[in-house]
Design a protein around this motif. Sequence first.
Motif: not given
Length: 558
Positions: A316-322, A341-350
């Motif tokens: 999430i941090d890498g894609n947001a910084q990009r 990709k951010i949504r996929a990471a968020v989905f993984r966390m949830t």
Amino acid sequence: MRFNRDLVRLPGPLLIKVGLIVLAFFCALGAVRYEMLGRIGHVSLMSDQARNQWLDSVRYLGDLNHRISDLRSAEAEMLLSHVQTTGDASGSPAIDAALDAVRAGVDRYRGVHHDANELAALESFLRLWSRHLADWSRVTAALKVGARDEAVSIFTGEAARSFDKARDAMFQLSVSTEERAKAARDRVAAAFKETERWLSTLSFGILILFVVLAAYLWLAVSRPLFRLKQLMLRLAGQETNFAVPFVRRRDEIGDMARSLAVFRCNTIELLESRKLLADQAEALSRSLAEARAIAKDQRNFITTISHEFRTPLNAIDGNAQRLIARKERADPSEIADRAGKIRAAVFRMTSLVGSLVNAMEVARGEMRARAVPFNPSAMLSGLAAYYRDIGIGSVEEDIADLPGEAVGDPELLNQAVSNLLSNAFKYSPEGAQVRLSASASGSALHVTVEDQGLGIPLEELGHVRERYFRASNVGTLSGTGMGLHLVDEIVRQHGGKLDIRSQEGSGTSVSITLPNAFRDNSQEQSRGHDPMRRGRPGDSGSLVRSAGRTRTRRRGSE
């Protein structure tokens, strides 16, 4: 019964009593052996005598009968040859050999011991045989002077009669010898049977003696030792509610019994003194075990959270910084890709939060599935669409025409199938396709997730349902080891079956079978029903919120 007890409780050391018993037994065996060898030797001597006398006599007489017949045949052949030819009347070698054989047979027969009757019968035969030889001499004399007709007349007349008388005498001697040989065999057989009966009686007597001695040893030694051994085992198991027998005996068993009684009293006192300490130690041990279990769960939870959350947070941090770095020149496709990709990471966390919350409920025994109606096709199609939507991978759907309503816990089943899909994508190559299929048979619902990923080693298939277990071939791929454990628990609470088939390097197929998913006892219709109302996968925070609501509701209901 009192007499028997006194009999087996004779005073004196056990070694002396057992030694006397063994000595008596061996003395009895020695006497039996001596008598048995004597009887067997007598029978063997009778058998040898019968064999040496009668078998040889019968054999020699049989040979004499054959030789006599051979001589008569040789005489006939010689006479026939002289009648048909004009040769001289010299002797025949065949006749000479037959005569020699008869004389040798008579000598052999005489070499065997015979009684007076047998010798008289032999002399009678020899007289008649000498008369036949004289008649045969007349035949040969007639042949020498050429009187063939006279020779034939003597051969068929006087010589034939004398031969028949001699042969009859030999036959009578043979019959008499056979009868006497049979009588001797009968006597030997009777002696054998008598010895056999004697041996059988003796064996039975030895058996009775052995049983009596064994019974005495059992009653006097073995059974008391066995009872004392059982009492010692009970005392070793801290059981003291028994009475110690044999304490009045004046031998080693009595000494053991009295020692056991002392040990029993000491054990009772020791157990009573330790009881309070044991109760206190047990209370402290329970408290310590509970504290350790809580600490272990806390450590596992913190370690898992810190490790598993690091990867999606970094993504999430890498894609947001990009996105921030390229906010002026980023095109819509790149923004959509980074957002996916951010949504996929968020989905993984949830998903991870939901799995951990449910796992903690399973560990505490608080997870309970509730039976409500839901639409299975909508739930499965929604899951497949969400995974395609967030860009994790491609899902191939093969969902049959399922009934519009099933009964189960849609939130837990949604979590179970989502875990299977997440595992399938995690352990498959990037871009690989995962297949989600579902069908109904009778009242059963079958859901299968298949991938073409790493697979599970054959020897580890039986352990993948265990909590915190991970296959040895996952390498650096992250995971908690709770996914299949949670799925198995959810399926089990629905009364279903989880079947896992895998081949290392070729992929894995996981099937869920719910045998009673379709029933007619539900009054709620599926129309307008949201099968994933505890939390849709499309909402990045819904899984966390639904997990929290589920936990709150369950705790309230319990």
